[in-house]
Scaffold this active site. Sequence first.
Site, PDB file in Angstrom:
ATOM      1  NE  ARG A   1      30.861  17.493  80.205  1.00 25.60           N
ATOM      2  CZ  ARG A   1      31.063  16.511  81.083  1.00 25.60           C
ATOM      3  NH1 ARG A   1      32.243  15.901  81.123  1.00 25.60           N
ATOM      4  NH2 ARG A   1      30.106  16.145  81.912  1.00 25.60           N
TER       5      ARG A   1
ATOM      6  CG  ASP B   1      42.865  14.636  89.670  1.00 25.40           C
ATOM      7  OD1 ASP B   1      41.857  14.243  90.294  1.00 25.40           O
ATOM      8  OD2 ASP B   1      42.849  14.901  88.455  1.00 25.40           O
TER       9      ASP B   1
END
Length: 280
Positions: free
Chosen positions: A43, A152
Site C-alpha cells: 500500500r 470520517d
Amino acid sequence: MKSLMPGAETDYTDADFQRVRGIAFEEAGISLPDSKKTLVYSRLSRRLRELGYGSFQSYLDFVKTSAGKPEMEKLICALTTNVTSFFREKKHFEHLEAEVLPRLARTARSGGRVRLWSAACSTGPEPWSMAMSVMSVIPDAASHDVRLLATDINSEVVAQAASGTYPPSETDGISAENRKKFMEPCGDGNLRFTGPICQLPAFRVLNLNAEWPIKGTFSAIFCRNVVIYFDDETREKLWRRLADRLEPGGFLYVGHSERVATTTQCRLEQVAPTIYRKDS
C-alpha cells in the site's frame, strides 16, 4: 534486515514496519499485526513512488512533519479499505425504517430534535442511504429538526461524500424509484443527490480515537466495519464512547463481522446479530 519484500524497489526494513505500526496506532488506533507487513509495503510503496521517496525512512520522516500532515491522512487511508456501497447490509436499513424512524417521525413533527450519525462514512454511500431511509419515512424531514452527521478520518473521502456525486456503476444499490426521487444527472454522466435530502447530512472530518467536538446524543449510530482495524482495548473503548452518545432507546448498528463484547458496561442490549439498543 534490508528488504522484507522480494525484489522490492524501495528500501523497507523491519524497523520501517514497526515505525508504520506505531504511527498507525498513535494517529488512528489502527492495530497492525505482523501478518500485515506485506500489505503495508504494497500500500505505501505506491505513495513513495508517487512522491519520489527512495526509502520508507525518509517518507516516514516527512509524514511526521507539519508539512507532511496531509500525507499522514493518505498514509492512514492507504492502510484501511474504503469498501462501501449503497444500502450495504440491507437489514440495518430495513430495521431503521420499520422500528426506529416511525417513532422519530412523531418526535420531529412535535417539534423535537432528531439526530443520526454515520461514524465512518467513507465516500458517502452509508450516510446518503440513511438519508434516503429518513426521507422515505419522513418525507418532510428537511422542514423539521432532523439532521444526520457523517464523519470520517480522511478529508478526501469526506469531501467526495459531501459532493453527493457518483458514477451510475456505484448506484446499483439504489432503487430506480429513489434515483428518480433523490438524484439528478450531471453533465459528466454522473448522478448527484439533489433537493431537500441534501439538507439532512453534514459531513465532517473526525478521528474516532481522538477528542470529539460533539455535544448532543443520537437516536441511531452506524459504526460499521471500522473496529476490525483496532485492538481489543481500543475497540471496547470506542463502543463505550459511542454508547455514551446514544440517547436512551437509541440503536447502534455494527458491521457483519463485529460484535460488542461489553454490552453490560455499555448499557446495550443486542436485539439482532449486529444491532444493539441502549437501555431506556
